[in-house]
Design an enzyme around this catalytic site. Sequence first.
Site, PDB file in Angstrom:
ATOM      1  N   CYS A  38       1.044  -1.245  -0.432  1.00 23.14           N
ATOM      2  CA  CYS A  38       0.079  -0.101  -0.304  1.00 23.14           C
ATOM      3  C   CYS A  38       0.922   0.575  -0.152  1.00 23.14           C
ATOM      4  O   CYS A  38       1.671   1.384   0.365  1.00 23.14           O
ATOM      5  CB  CYS A  38      -1.011   0.154   1.272  1.00 23.14           C
ATOM      6  SG  CYS A  38      -1.664   1.196   1.842  1.00 23.14           S
ATOM      7  N   SER A  40       0.701   3.403   1.545  1.00 24.50           N
ATOM      8  CA  SER A  40       0.696   4.242   3.245  1.00 24.50           C
ATOM      9  C   SER A  40       2.501   4.018   3.224  1.00 24.50           C
ATOM     10  O   SER A  40       3.076   3.999   3.955  1.00 24.50           O
ATOM     11  CB  SER A  40      -0.354   3.744   3.988  1.00 24.50           C
ATOM     12  OG  SER A  40      -0.857   4.541   4.229  1.00 24.50           O
ATOM     13  N   HIS A  43       5.191   6.342   2.599  1.00 21.07           N
ATOM     14  CA  HIS A  43       5.468   7.377   2.874  1.00 21.07           C
ATOM     15  C   HIS A  43       6.204   7.541   3.587  1.00 21.07           C
ATOM     16  O   HIS A  43       6.920   8.304   3.804  1.00 21.07           O
ATOM     17  CB  HIS A  43       3.739   7.520   3.119  1.00 21.07           C
ATOM     18  CG  HIS A  43       2.199   8.171   1.924  1.00 21.07           C
ATOM     19  ND1 HIS A  43       2.789   8.611   1.097  1.00 21.07           N
ATOM     20  CD2 HIS A  43       1.169   8.525   2.372  1.00 21.07           C
ATOM     21  CE1 HIS A  43       1.610   9.377   0.738  1.00 21.07           C
ATOM     22  NE2 HIS A  43       0.679   8.508   1.372  1.00 21.07           N
ATOM     23  N   HIS A  59       0.494  -3.324   6.712  1.00 21.57           N
ATOM     24  CA  HIS A  59      -0.682  -3.052   7.239  1.00 21.57           C
ATOM     25  C   HIS A  59      -1.542  -3.441   6.763  1.00 21.57           C
ATOM     26  O   HIS A  59      -2.939  -3.439   7.094  1.00 21.57           O
ATOM     27  CB  HIS A  59      -0.558  -1.912   7.553  1.00 21.57           C
ATOM     28  CG  HIS A  59      -0.880  -1.328   6.276  1.00 21.57           C
ATOM     29  ND1 HIS A  59      -0.126  -0.532   5.371  1.00 21.57           N
ATOM     30  CD2 HIS A  59      -2.011  -0.618   5.933  1.00 21.57           C
ATOM     31  CE1 HIS A  59      -0.573   0.546   4.388  1.00 21.57           C
ATOM     32  NE2 HIS A  59      -2.142   0.310   4.827  1.00 21.57           N
ATOM     33  N   CYS A 164      -6.933  -3.313   4.250  1.00 21.62           N
ATOM     34  CA  CYS A 164      -6.451  -1.813   3.978  1.00 21.62           C
ATOM     35  C   CYS A 164      -7.360  -1.674   3.000  1.00 21.62           C
ATOM     36  O   CYS A 164      -8.262  -0.684   3.023  1.00 21.62           O
ATOM     37  CB  CYS A 164      -5.186  -1.585   4.939  1.00 21.62           C
ATOM     38  SG  CYS A 164      -5.083   0.286   3.369  1.00 21.62           S
TER      39      CYS A 164
HETATM   40  P1  CND Z   1      -1.201   4.351  -5.271  1.00 20.21           P
HETATM   41  O1  CND Z   1      -0.074   4.574  -5.316  1.00 20.21           O
HETATM   42  O2  CND Z   1      -2.043   3.088  -6.087  1.00 20.21           O
HETATM   43  O3  CND Z   1      -2.306   5.769  -5.804  1.00 20.21           O
HETATM   44  C1  CND Z   1      -2.545   6.274  -5.984  1.00 20.21           C
HETATM   45  C2  CND Z   1      -2.731   6.980  -7.559  1.00 20.21           C
HETATM   46  O4  CND Z   1      -2.587   8.289  -7.736  1.00 20.21           O
HETATM   47  C3  CND Z   1      -2.286   6.796  -8.339  1.00 20.21           C
HETATM   48  O5  CND Z   1      -2.796   5.672  -9.515  1.00 20.21           O
HETATM   49  C4  CND Z   1      -1.359   7.982  -9.572  1.00 20.21           C
HETATM   50  O6  CND Z   1      -0.941   7.860 -10.731  1.00 20.21           O
HETATM   51  C5  CND Z   1      -2.014   8.763  -8.523  1.00 20.21           C
HETATM   52  N1  CND Z   1      -2.269  10.409  -8.954  1.00 20.21           N
HETATM   53  C6  CND Z   1      -0.589  10.386  -8.433  1.00 20.21           C
HETATM   54  N2  CND Z   1      -0.771  12.150  -9.089  1.00 20.21           N
HETATM   55  C7  CND Z   1      -1.794  12.522  -9.268  1.00 20.21           C
HETATM   56  C8  CND Z   1      -2.238  13.607  -9.976  1.00 20.21           C
HETATM   57  N3  CND Z   1      -1.447  14.077  -9.654  1.00 20.21           N
HETATM   58  N4  CND Z   1      -3.233  13.275 -10.600  1.00 20.21           N
HETATM   59  C9  CND Z   1      -4.611  13.140 -10.570  1.00 20.21           C
HETATM   60  N5  CND Z   1      -4.117  11.442 -10.140  1.00 20.21           N
HETATM   61  C10 CND Z   1      -2.693  11.097  -9.622  1.00 20.21           C
HETATM   62  O7  CND Z   1      -1.529   4.338  -4.243  1.00 20.21           O
HETATM   63  P2  CND Z   1      -3.199   3.818  -2.952  1.00 20.21           P
HETATM   64  O8  CND Z   1      -3.937   3.908  -3.709  1.00 20.21           O
HETATM   65  O9  CND Z   1      -2.701   2.447  -2.189  1.00 20.21           O
HETATM   66  O10 CND Z   1      -3.168   5.382  -1.967  1.00 20.21           O
HETATM   67  C11 CND Z   1      -3.777   6.471  -2.011  1.00 20.21           C
HETATM   68  C12 CND Z   1      -3.514   6.960  -0.647  1.00 20.21           C
HETATM   69  O11 CND Z   1      -4.466   6.638   0.333  1.00 20.21           O
HETATM   70  C13 CND Z   1      -1.984   7.562  -0.586  1.00 20.21           C
HETATM   71  O12 CND Z   1      -1.857   8.528   0.431  1.00 20.21           O
HETATM   72  C14 CND Z   1      -2.288   6.291   1.260  1.00 20.21           C
HETATM   73  O13 CND Z   1      -1.476   6.377   1.946  1.00 20.21           O
HETATM   74  C15 CND Z   1      -3.987   6.288   1.208  1.00 20.21           C
HETATM   75  C16 CND Z   1      -4.482   5.198   2.144  1.00 20.21           C
HETATM   76  C17 CND Z   1      -5.487   6.664   3.847  1.00 20.21           C
HETATM   77  C18 CND Z   1      -5.610   5.693   4.200  1.00 20.21           C
HETATM   78  C19 CND Z   1      -6.682   5.924   4.956  1.00 20.21           C
HETATM   79  O14 CND Z   1      -7.185   5.474   5.668  1.00 20.21           O
HETATM   80  N6  CND Z   1      -7.190   6.693   5.116  1.00 20.21           N
HETATM   81  C20 CND Z   1      -5.692   3.990   4.227  1.00 20.21           C
HETATM   82  N7  CND Z   1      -4.240   3.898   3.106  1.00 20.21           N
HETATM   83  C21 CND Z   1      -4.383   3.973   2.462  1.00 20.21           C
HETATM   84 ZN    ZN Z   2      -2.984   1.521   3.505  1.00 22.12          ZN
END
Ligand code: CND
Ligand code: ZN
Length: 362
Positions: A38, A40, A43, A59, A164
């Site tokens: 993931c 996260s 990061h 996680h 997750c």
């Molecule tokens: P992943 O990298 O798979 O997805 C991110 C997507 O964003 C990719 O497809 C990128 O191409 C796209 N992207 C990047 N920049 C841009 C832009 N400027 N405009 C449009 N699209 C763009 O990441 P993920 O899906 O595993 O995680 C996404 C976020 O969610 C990340 O910040 C993660 O830490 C967070 C997250 C939050 C929670 C929560 O509980 N809130 C749980 N898990 C993950």
């Molecule tokens: Zn996650």
Amino acid sequence: MKAAVLYEAFKPLVVEDLELERPKEHEVLVKLTASGVCHSDLHYMKGDREHPMPVVLGHEGAGIVEEIGPGVTYAQPGDHVVLSFVPTCGKCSYCVKGRQNLCEARYGLRGNMQDGTTRLRKGSQEIHHFNGLSTFGEYAVVPEDSLVKIREDAPLDRVALIGCGVPTGVGAVINTAKVRPGSSVVVIGTGGVGLNVVQGAVLAGAEAIIGVDIHGGKLEHALQFGATHLINAATEDVMEKVRDITRGEMADYAFEVIGSTEAIKQAMMTTKRGGTTVVVGVTPAGAELTIDPDFLHLDRVLMGCTYGSCYPRADMPMLIDLYMARRLKLDELISATFKIDDINTAFEALDQGEVARSIIRY
Ligand code: CND
Ligand code: ZN
Ligand code: ZN
């Protein structure tokens, strides 16, 4: 056991043998079958967030209970489990009011187990846990309250993603925003979590589901998951296109699923009067968001969201039932499978936008 250790940010993970102590009071030893990769975790590897190090990240995992510590009543050896990165104690003020994703127990962990010590060691060096889970290893000692028992006919490698990405994305739609049938929904960032926002919007009966990403391949995935419209933010004007698609009205809901303040602002700008923006992405520590408050005066709502506002022990088995009934996609989420020795390649693929979700299979 073999595990992947992050010694410091900006350095690759080190795959090596670690010692894992046996479970103490109210802890459980789980033999992991798979762990999702993931953003996260990434990061922390990229220094966006701080954590005690060295640490075994990961996680999003599932496996089989191998041994239970003293006092454990919830699970028995042999039980199939998904691991929740928020333990739910059932007793704190959040749990008793149905806000289990905010449980106090989450804050007792901070790189260690709930008693403040760690079960992971490399020789004399203590290695930290991550959210009480550390799924980037063949085994994990986790709090009893982090276990979610699941049905035994569910494939244990695939359902790791129920730890997750799936509850976060689907839950953001169903639990956090409570999207209503017939709504228009914008999803900015259609990666591993964003695709689950898309399929959550399908489950909620949204009419227009607009996927926004900068990678054409990611947008193709979004279409497969039920997006009705696609916008490539690298080449197209997101606001203009959302305006066209919604016949000038803009969207009822927008979800930011990247972790960028610019994208949060962009998400808000795509919502109509009374519209709701949900921030799912995790922004770098210290980031600041500046918005014109006048925008909010028009009944707009800006919401945060952790773990899709889910109750792991209720929502995860429900999501697995939906998958087993072919109403929820999991197989299509997994675009690559790696061995733990190749975990750095898995993270490079995530960073380069090459995968929907990848899993480490043990
Ligand atoms: P992943 O990298 O798979 O997805 C991110 C997507 O964003 C990719 O497809 C990128 O191409 C796209 N992207 C990047 N920049 C841009 C832009 N400027 N405009 C449009 N699209 C763009 O990441 P993920 O899906 O595993 O995680 C996404 C976020 O969610 C990340 O910040 C993660 O830490 C967070 C997250 C939050 C929670 C929560 O509980 N809130 C749980 N898990 C993950
Ligand atoms: Zn996650
Ligand atoms: Zn609690």
